[in-house]
Scaffold this motif. Structure first.
Motif, PDB file in Angstrom:
ATOM      1  N   ARG A  12     -45.089  -5.057  25.730  1.00  0.00           N
ATOM      2  CA  ARG A  12     -46.122  -4.082  25.542  1.00  0.00           C
ATOM      3  C   ARG A  12     -46.106  -3.624  23.839  1.00  0.00           C
ATOM      4  NH1 ARG A  12     -46.373  -0.532  30.943  1.00  0.00           N
ATOM      5  NH2 ARG A  12     -47.415  -2.350  32.245  1.00  0.00           N
ATOM      6  N   VAL A  13     -45.131  -3.895  23.278  1.00  0.00           N
ATOM      7  CA  VAL A  13     -44.964  -3.234  21.994  1.00  0.00           C
ATOM      8  C   VAL A  13     -45.816  -4.421  21.060  1.00  0.00           C
ATOM      9  CG1 VAL A  13     -43.512  -2.987  19.844  1.00  0.00           C
ATOM     10  CG2 VAL A  13     -42.718  -2.081  22.011  1.00  0.00           C
ATOM     11  N   VAL A  14     -46.977  -3.745  20.349  1.00  0.00           N
ATOM     12  CA  VAL A  14     -47.572  -4.593  19.554  1.00  0.00           C
ATOM     13  C   VAL A  14     -47.182  -5.043  18.117  1.00  0.00           C
ATOM     14  CG1 VAL A  14     -49.930  -4.749  18.399  1.00  0.00           C
ATOM     15  CG2 VAL A  14     -49.521  -3.509  20.377  1.00  0.00           C
ATOM     16  N   PRO A  42     -44.191  -6.179  16.416  1.00  0.00           N
ATOM     17  CA  PRO A  42     -42.771  -6.677  16.585  1.00  0.00           C
ATOM     18  C   PRO A  42     -41.711  -5.889  15.582  1.00  0.00           C
ATOM     19  CG  PRO A  42     -44.080  -8.161  15.609  1.00  0.00           C
ATOM     20  CD  PRO A  42     -44.728  -7.122  15.668  1.00  0.00           C
ATOM     21  N   ASP A  43     -42.021  -5.268  14.547  1.00  0.00           N
ATOM     22  CA  ASP A  43     -41.192  -4.579  13.935  1.00  0.00           C
ATOM     23  C   ASP A  43     -40.542  -3.219  14.434  1.00  0.00           C
ATOM     24  OD1 ASP A  43     -41.408  -6.190  11.618  1.00  0.00           O
ATOM     25  OD2 ASP A  43     -42.696  -4.873  10.593  1.00  0.00           O
ATOM     26  N   TYR A  44     -41.306  -2.715  15.606  1.00  0.00           N
ATOM     27  CA  TYR A  44     -41.092  -1.571  16.429  1.00  0.00           C
ATOM     28  C   TYR A  44     -40.445  -1.965  17.713  1.00  0.00           C
ATOM     29  CZ  TYR A  44     -44.752   0.392  13.055  1.00  0.00           C
ATOM     30  OH  TYR A  44     -45.161   0.856  12.196  1.00  0.00           O
ATOM     31  N   THR A  45     -40.232  -3.187  18.050  1.00  0.00           N
ATOM     32  CA  THR A  45     -39.589  -3.453  19.301  1.00  0.00           C
ATOM     33  C   THR A  45     -38.376  -2.986  19.424  1.00  0.00           C
ATOM     34  OG1 THR A  45     -41.183  -5.544  19.517  1.00  0.00           O
ATOM     35  CG2 THR A  45     -39.451  -5.347  20.871  1.00  0.00           C
ATOM     36  N   GLU A  46     -37.385  -3.079  18.677  1.00  0.00           N
ATOM     37  CA  GLU A  46     -36.176  -2.602  19.082  1.00  0.00           C
ATOM     38  C   GLU A  46     -35.907  -1.024  19.134  1.00  0.00           C
ATOM     39  OE1 GLU A  46     -31.610  -2.830  16.747  1.00  0.00           O
ATOM     40  OE2 GLU A  46     -33.294  -3.966  15.937  1.00  0.00           O
TER      41      GLU A  46
END
Length: 89
Positions: A58-60, A62-66
Motif C-alpha cells: 500500500r505504500v505509494v 517506494p522510498d518510504y516502504t522500509e
C-alpha cells in the motif's frame, strides 16, 4: 511553506495517527480477550507476515516502504506486548 507550517501539518497528522492507533488497540484488546477465553497464542507469524506484506503493497512512494513497514513492525510488537499483559491478568 516554512518549517513551522510543516510542523503544524505534522501535528495534525499525529493527532489522526493517535486516534487510529487507539482504535486499533481497542480491536487488539478484543483479540486478546478472545485468545484468553480460547487459549490462543499471542504470536501468529503467518498473520503478521500478511499484515506486513499488505502494508508494503500500500505504500505509494517506494522510498518510504522500509520505514513504513518497520513502523508497522513496531506497532505489531507493541500489540503483542499488550496482549501478553492481558493474558497474564
Amino acid at each position: 511553506m516554512n518549517l513551522d507550517d510543516i510542523r503544524i501539518d505534522i501535528d495534525i497528522l499525529d493527532a489522526q495517527i493517535v486516534q487510529l492507533l487507539e482504535e486499533r488497540m481497542t480491536l487488539v484488546s478484543q483479540v486478546a480477550t478472545f485468545k484468553k477465553m480460547t487459549g490462543g497464542r499471542v504470536l501468529d507469524n503467518s498473520r503478521e507476515l500478511v499484515i506486513l506484506d499488505r502494508v508494503a503493497s500500500r505504500v505509494v512512494d517506494p522510498d518510504y516502504t522500509e520505514t513504513v513497514v518497520n513502523t508497522f513492525k513496531d506497532i505489531l510488537k507493541n500489540s503483542r506486548a499488550y496482549q501478553e499483559k492481558v493474558l497474564k491478568d
